[in-house]
Design a protein around this motif. Sequence first.
Motif, PDB file in Angstrom:
ATOM      1  N   PRO A 181      17.494  12.637  -2.230  1.00 31.35           N
ATOM      2  CA  PRO A 181      17.185  13.019  -3.616  1.00 31.35           C
ATOM      3  C   PRO A 181      17.497  11.887  -4.608  1.00 31.35           C
ATOM      4  O   PRO A 181      18.326  12.017  -5.506  1.00 31.35           O
ATOM      5  N   VAL A 182      16.813  10.773  -4.424  1.00 35.02           N
ATOM      6  CA  VAL A 182      16.975   9.593  -5.276  1.00 35.02           C
ATOM      7  C   VAL A 182      15.580   9.180  -5.742  1.00 35.02           C
ATOM      8  O   VAL A 182      14.692   8.974  -4.923  1.00 35.02           O
ATOM      9  N   ILE A 183      15.415   9.071  -7.054  1.00 36.52           N
ATOM     10  CA  ILE A 183      14.125   8.674  -7.620  1.00 36.52           C
ATOM     11  C   ILE A 183      14.032   7.155  -7.546  1.00 36.52           C
ATOM     12  O   ILE A 183      14.813   6.448  -8.184  1.00 36.52           O
ATOM     13  N   ASP A 184      13.074   6.662  -6.753  1.00 37.85           N
ATOM     14  CA  ASP A 184      12.822   5.224  -6.656  1.00 37.85           C
ATOM     15  C   ASP A 184      11.687   4.875  -7.598  1.00 37.85           C
ATOM     16  O   ASP A 184      10.613   5.484  -7.533  1.00 37.85           O
ATOM     17  N   LEU A 185      11.921   3.881  -8.439  1.00 34.29           N
ATOM     18  CA  LEU A 185      10.897   3.378  -9.342  1.00 34.29           C
ATOM     19  C   LEU A 185      10.682   1.906  -9.053  1.00 34.29           C
ATOM     20  O   LEU A 185      11.615   1.196  -8.671  1.00 34.29           O
ATOM     21  N   MET A 186       9.460   1.454  -9.236  1.00 39.98           N
ATOM     22  CA  MET A 186       9.163   0.029  -9.149  1.00 39.98           C
ATOM     23  C   MET A 186       8.506  -0.360 -10.462  1.00 39.98           C
ATOM     24  O   MET A 186       7.598   0.328 -10.939  1.00 39.98           O
ATOM     25  N   ALA A 187       9.011  -1.447 -11.045  1.00 43.87           N
ATOM     26  CA  ALA A 187       8.489  -1.927 -12.319  1.00 43.87           C
ATOM     27  C   ALA A 187       8.080  -3.387 -12.187  1.00 43.87           C
ATOM     28  O   ALA A 187       8.776  -4.179 -11.553  1.00 43.87           O
ATOM     29  N   ALA A 188       6.955  -3.713 -12.804  1.00 41.12           N
ATOM     30  CA  ALA A 188       6.461  -5.090 -12.786  1.00 41.12           C
ATOM     31  C   ALA A 188       6.741  -5.751 -14.128  1.00 41.12           C
ATOM     32  O   ALA A 188       6.526  -5.146 -15.188  1.00 41.12           O
ATOM     33  N   VAL A 189       7.205  -6.995 -14.062  1.00 40.41           N
ATOM     34  CA  VAL A 189       7.425  -7.829 -15.242  1.00 40.41           C
ATOM     35  C   VAL A 189       6.719  -9.160 -15.008  1.00 40.41           C
ATOM     36  O   VAL A 189       6.419  -9.521 -13.877  1.00 40.41           O
ATOM     37  N   HIS A 190       6.459  -9.866 -16.085  1.00 39.18           N
ATOM     38  CA  HIS A 190       5.810 -11.177 -15.935  1.00 39.18           C
ATOM     39  C   HIS A 190       6.731 -12.156 -15.215  1.00 39.18           C
ATOM     40  O   HIS A 190       6.279 -12.932 -14.372  1.00 39.18           O
ATOM     41  N   ASP A 191       8.019 -12.106 -15.531  1.00 40.78           N
ATOM     42  CA  ASP A 191       8.993 -13.035 -14.959  1.00 40.78           C
ATOM     43  C   ASP A 191      10.318 -12.295 -14.799  1.00 40.78           C
ATOM     44  O   ASP A 191      10.738 -11.587 -15.725  1.00 40.78           O
ATOM     45  N   LEU A 192      10.963 -12.449 -13.665  1.00 36.37           N
ATOM     46  CA  LEU A 192      12.234 -11.752 -13.440  1.00 36.37           C
ATOM     47  C   LEU A 192      13.286 -12.141 -14.472  1.00 36.37           C
ATOM     48  O   LEU A 192      14.163 -11.339 -14.803  1.00 36.37           O
ATOM     49  N   ALA A 193      13.204 -13.350 -15.001  1.00 37.79           N
ATOM     50  CA  ALA A 193      14.152 -13.777 -16.042  1.00 37.79           C
ATOM     51  C   ALA A 193      14.060 -12.879 -17.272  1.00 37.79           C
ATOM     52  O   ALA A 193      15.063 -12.670 -17.972  1.00 37.79           O
ATOM     53  N   ASP A 194      12.875 -12.335 -17.542  1.00 33.94           N
ATOM     54  CA  ASP A 194      12.714 -11.426 -18.673  1.00 33.94           C
ATOM     55  C   ASP A 194      13.588 -10.190 -18.498  1.00 33.94           C
ATOM     56  O   ASP A 194      14.223  -9.727 -19.450  1.00 33.94           O
ATOM     57  N   ALA A 195      13.631  -9.652 -17.290  1.00 30.96           N
ATOM     58  CA  ALA A 195      14.464  -8.476 -17.023  1.00 30.96           C
ATOM     59  C   ALA A 195      15.947  -8.834 -17.085  1.00 30.96           C
ATOM     60  O   ALA A 195      16.757  -8.065 -17.620  1.00 30.96           O
ATOM     61  N   ARG A 196      16.305  -9.981 -16.530  1.00 33.16           N
ATOM     62  CA  ARG A 196      17.713 -10.400 -16.595  1.00 33.16           C
ATOM     63  C   ARG A 196      18.191 -10.480 -18.037  1.00 33.16           C
ATOM     64  O   ARG A 196      19.317 -10.102 -18.339  1.00 33.16           O
ATOM     65  N   SER A 197      17.327 -10.951 -18.912  1.00 32.50           N
ATOM     66  CA  SER A 197      17.719 -11.107 -20.310  1.00 32.50           C
ATOM     67  C   SER A 197      17.808  -9.768 -21.042  1.00 32.50           C
ATOM     68  O   SER A 197      18.344  -9.706 -22.149  1.00 32.50           O
ATOM     69  N   ARG A 198      17.326  -8.692 -20.426  1.00 32.99           N
ATOM     70  CA  ARG A 198      17.329  -7.365 -21.064  1.00 32.99           C
ATOM     71  C   ARG A 198      18.266  -6.387 -20.358  1.00 32.99           C
ATOM     72  O   ARG A 198      18.135  -5.182 -20.492  1.00 32.99           O
ATOM     73  N   GLN A 199      19.241  -6.928 -19.617  1.00 28.05           N
ATOM     74  CA  GLN A 199      20.151  -6.049 -18.869  1.00 28.05           C
ATOM     75  C   GLN A 199      20.932  -5.102 -19.769  1.00 28.05           C
ATOM     76  O   GLN A 199      21.205  -3.966 -19.378  1.00 28.05           O
ATOM     77  N   ALA A 200      21.283  -5.521 -20.972  1.00 31.66           N
ATOM     78  CA  ALA A 200      22.007  -4.628 -21.883  1.00 31.66           C
ATOM     79  C   ALA A 200      21.144  -3.424 -22.250  1.00 31.66           C
ATOM     80  O   ALA A 200      21.651  -2.293 -22.330  1.00 31.66           O
ATOM     81  N   ALA A 201      19.841  -3.650 -22.438  1.00 28.02           N
ATOM     82  CA  ALA A 201      18.933  -2.543 -22.750  1.00 28.02           C
ATOM     83  C   ALA A 201      18.832  -1.582 -21.574  1.00 28.02           C
ATOM     84  O   ALA A 201      18.814  -0.363 -21.759  1.00 28.02           O
ATOM     85  N   LEU A 202      18.783  -2.124 -20.360  1.00 25.12           N
ATOM     86  CA  LEU A 202      18.725  -1.267 -19.173  1.00 25.12           C
ATOM     87  C   LEU A 202      20.030  -0.497 -18.996  1.00 25.12           C
ATOM     88  O   LEU A 202      20.027   0.675 -18.626  1.00 25.12           O
ATOM     89  N   ALA A 203      21.149  -1.149 -19.287  1.00 20.37           N
ATOM     90  CA  ALA A 203      22.446  -0.469 -19.187  1.00 20.37           C
ATOM     91  C   ALA A 203      22.547   0.669 -20.197  1.00 20.37           C
ATOM     92  O   ALA A 203      23.226   1.672 -19.934  1.00 20.37           O
ATOM     93  N   ALA A 204      21.866   0.545 -21.321  1.00 18.69           N
ATOM     94  CA  ALA A 204      21.890   1.605 -22.335  1.00 18.69           C
ATOM     95  C   ALA A 204      21.284   2.906 -21.813  1.00 18.69           C
ATOM     96  O   ALA A 204      21.591   3.980 -22.328  1.00 18.69           O
ATOM     97  N   VAL A 205      20.411   2.804 -20.792  1.00 19.59           N
ATOM     98  CA  VAL A 205      19.871   4.012 -20.153  1.00 19.59           C
ATOM     99  C   VAL A 205      20.430   4.157 -18.739  1.00 19.59           C
ATOM    100  O   VAL A 205      19.809   4.738 -17.858  1.00 19.59           O
ATOM    101  N   ASP A 206      21.628   3.605 -18.566  1.00 18.13           N
ATOM    102  CA  ASP A 206      22.441   3.780 -17.346  1.00 18.13           C
ATOM    103  C   ASP A 206      21.888   3.128 -16.094  1.00 18.13           C
ATOM    104  O   ASP A 206      22.194   3.571 -14.978  1.00 18.13           O
ATOM    105  N   PHE A 207      21.087   2.074 -16.224  1.00 17.27           N
ATOM    106  CA  PHE A 207      20.656   1.298 -15.063  1.00 17.27           C
ATOM    107  C   PHE A 207      21.474   0.013 -15.023  1.00 17.27           C
ATOM    108  O   PHE A 207      21.460  -0.762 -15.977  1.00 17.27           O
ATOM    109  N   HIS A 208      22.179  -0.176 -13.913  1.00 17.60           N
ATOM    110  CA  HIS A 208      23.092  -1.309 -13.779  1.00 17.60           C
ATOM    111  C   HIS A 208      22.687  -2.160 -12.579  1.00 17.60           C
ATOM    112  O   HIS A 208      22.245  -1.627 -11.551  1.00 17.60           O
ATOM    113  N   PRO A 209      22.834  -3.490 -12.694  1.00 14.98           N
ATOM    114  CA  PRO A 209      22.442  -4.379 -11.597  1.00 14.98           C
ATOM    115  C   PRO A 209      23.171  -4.034 -10.303  1.00 14.98           C
ATOM    116  O   PRO A 209      24.338  -3.639 -10.308  1.00 14.98           O
ATOM    117  N   HIS A 210      22.449  -4.177  -9.212  1.00 11.39           N
ATOM    118  CA  HIS A 210      23.004  -3.907  -7.884  1.00 11.39           C
ATOM    119  C   HIS A 210      22.475  -4.974  -6.930  1.00 11.39           C
ATOM    120  O   HIS A 210      21.263  -5.171  -6.837  1.00 11.39           O
TER     121      HIS A 210
END
Length: 181
Positions: A53-82
């Motif tokens: 019972p785990v929801i797996d999502l896949m998201a596409a970005v232009h560059d992985l660095a873009d996501a790294r730079s937005r980790q605080a925004a992802l943490a705001a919705v409780d997604f943390h790097p693993h």
Amino acid sequence: MPEPDSVHIVDYRPEWPARAAGTIGALHKAAPGLFVEIERVGSTAVPGLAAKPVIDLMAAVHDLADARSRQAALAAVDFHPHDNGMTDRLLYVRTERRVRSHILHVVTLASWPTRNQRILRDYLRTHPDDAARYARLKQAIAAAGTAPGEYTQAKTALVQELTDRARAQLGLPPEPVWEKG
């Protein structure tokens, strides 16, 4: 977050699509413009398929660095790097009551069309006999008390077989499904 002692497989739950849709909406709101595509992948994305019972999502970005730079925004919705050893993506985990509830695979847009998780999901949606076979294997692995760290490896042979078949139907060459470096 401690790993559970065992793998828990449940029957398909009709609320999974709505949970995923709500999470996708929250991700878009938290990080506007970051994700070009977001989809549900994994067993919870195949109607009728038993799953963890785990929801797996896949998201596409232009560059992985873009996501790294937005980790605080992802943490705001409780997604943390693993870090689990995958080298071709960024992985984020959300927990609810100290239990993993969501996994977010962030990949490049260039790799999006040939991602094995998306290809296998679509194949299982249209091949119910293979989906049932996959469900039986997962249930047997869980019933045997396989540790969470060994669960994925225990089902790799069947996942490889089904993914190879799905890729062949799309005119794509086989590609290893075991992604850890």
